[in-house]
Design a protein around this motif. Structure first.
Motif, short mmCIF file in Angstrom:
data_model
loop_
_atom_site.label_atom_id
_atom_site.label_comp_id
_atom_site.label_asym_id
_atom_site.label_seq_id
_atom_site.Cartn_x
_atom_site.Cartn_y
_atom_site.Cartn_z
N ALA A 169 -22.18 120.48 -20.62
CA ALA A 169 -21.63 121.21 -19.47
C ALA A 169 -22.72 122.00 -18.76
N GLU A 170 -23.63 122.60 -19.53
CA GLU A 170 -24.74 123.35 -18.93
C GLU A 170 -25.64 122.42 -18.13
N THR A 171 -25.89 121.23 -18.70
CA THR A 171 -26.72 120.24 -18.00
C THR A 171 -26.06 119.81 -16.70
N ARG A 172 -24.75 119.52 -16.79
CA ARG A 172 -24.02 119.13 -15.58
C ARG A 172 -23.99 120.26 -14.56
N ALA A 173 -23.76 121.47 -15.06
CA ALA A 173 -23.70 122.62 -14.15
C ALA A 173 -25.03 122.81 -13.44
N GLU A 174 -26.13 122.71 -14.20
CA GLU A 174 -27.46 122.89 -13.61
C GLU A 174 -27.75 121.78 -12.61
N PHE A 175 -27.36 120.54 -12.96
CA PHE A 175 -27.59 119.42 -12.07
C PHE A 175 -26.84 119.59 -10.75
N TYR A 176 -25.54 119.86 -10.86
CA TYR A 176 -24.74 120.00 -9.64
C TYR A 176 -25.11 121.26 -8.86
#
Length: 226
Positions: free
Chosen positions: A146-153
């Motif tokens: 989720a952190e990776t997705r959040a940072e990406f988006y």
């Protein structure tokens, strides 16, 4: 363009709240696991203590039985020697140790029940602890994802809404300035063209070709007569 800024701010705020919520959940889970580890360690110590007590009672029981047997032999020896006083005292000691052995046996039975229940509870709690750790690991993995997705988006929306917003504003501002300059230049040339056309039309209305030719003829004849 204002709408893009508002959307970008809302998305950034939502991502921040999501990360904070995940961080809070992780902290609570870690605290729960640490608490369970401490309780598990205490439970192991308690079971170990109960087992040690059970073993102590068994040793005491066996010691009482062994002592009772010794006094029983003493009773036989004294009886064979027809020493009734010695035999009576030996028999009394034998009974005392047998009673003590019976007491230890009752304590052992109770302690065995306690140990069995503690072992069962420890076993159950250990499996619960393992399940909790597995769930924590899964939660941790999902959190990282989720952190990776959040940072990406977050980066995507920053590029799409923040930088794009600024660049598009500049591009349209420059295009509008250029358009205004071109329109002003067109209006200037349009005005000049209209003015020239008007002058030409006015000159054409006052121009008489026959009169010009007649005047030219008179000029020529007059010059010959002279």
């Amino acid at each position: 363009m204002k709408g893009l800024k508002e959307i970008s701010e809302q998305i950034r705020e939502g991502i921040t709240q999501f990360i904070e919520a995940v961080d809070g959940t992780e902290s609570l889970v870690d605290k729960t696991i640490l608490d369970m580890k401490a309780r598990l360690a205490d439970a192991k110590d308690l079971v170990a203590t109960a087992i040690a007590e059970e073993q102590r009672l068994k040793r005491a029981y066996q010691e009482a039985i062994d002592t009772a047997e010794i006094w029983g032999k003493e009773v036989d020896t004294a009886s064979q020697m027809d020493d009734q006083g010695r035999a009576s005292k030996a028999r009394q000691r034998e009974r005392q140790h047998l009673l003590r052995a019976d007491d230890y046996k009752r304590q052992i039975d109770v302690q065995e029940t306690v140990v069995a229940r503690l072992k069962a509870a420890l076993h159950e709690f250990y499996h619960e602890f393992r399940d909790t750790v597995k769930r924590s690991e899964i939660l941790c993995q999902r959190q990282k994802q989720a952190e990776t997705r959040a940072e990406f988006y977050k980066k995507v929306y920053q590029l799409l809404f923040n930088e794009l917003d600024t660049n598009v504003s500049k591009v349209f501002e420059q295009a509008e300035q250029k358009l205004k300059a071109t329109e002003a230049e067109a209006e200037i040339w349009e005005g000049k063209s209209h003015q020239t056309t008007t002058e030409a039309e006015t000159t054409g209305d006052n121009f008489n070709l026959d009169q010009v030719l007649a005047d030219l003829k008179d000029d020529v004849l007059g010059s010959r007569q002279k």
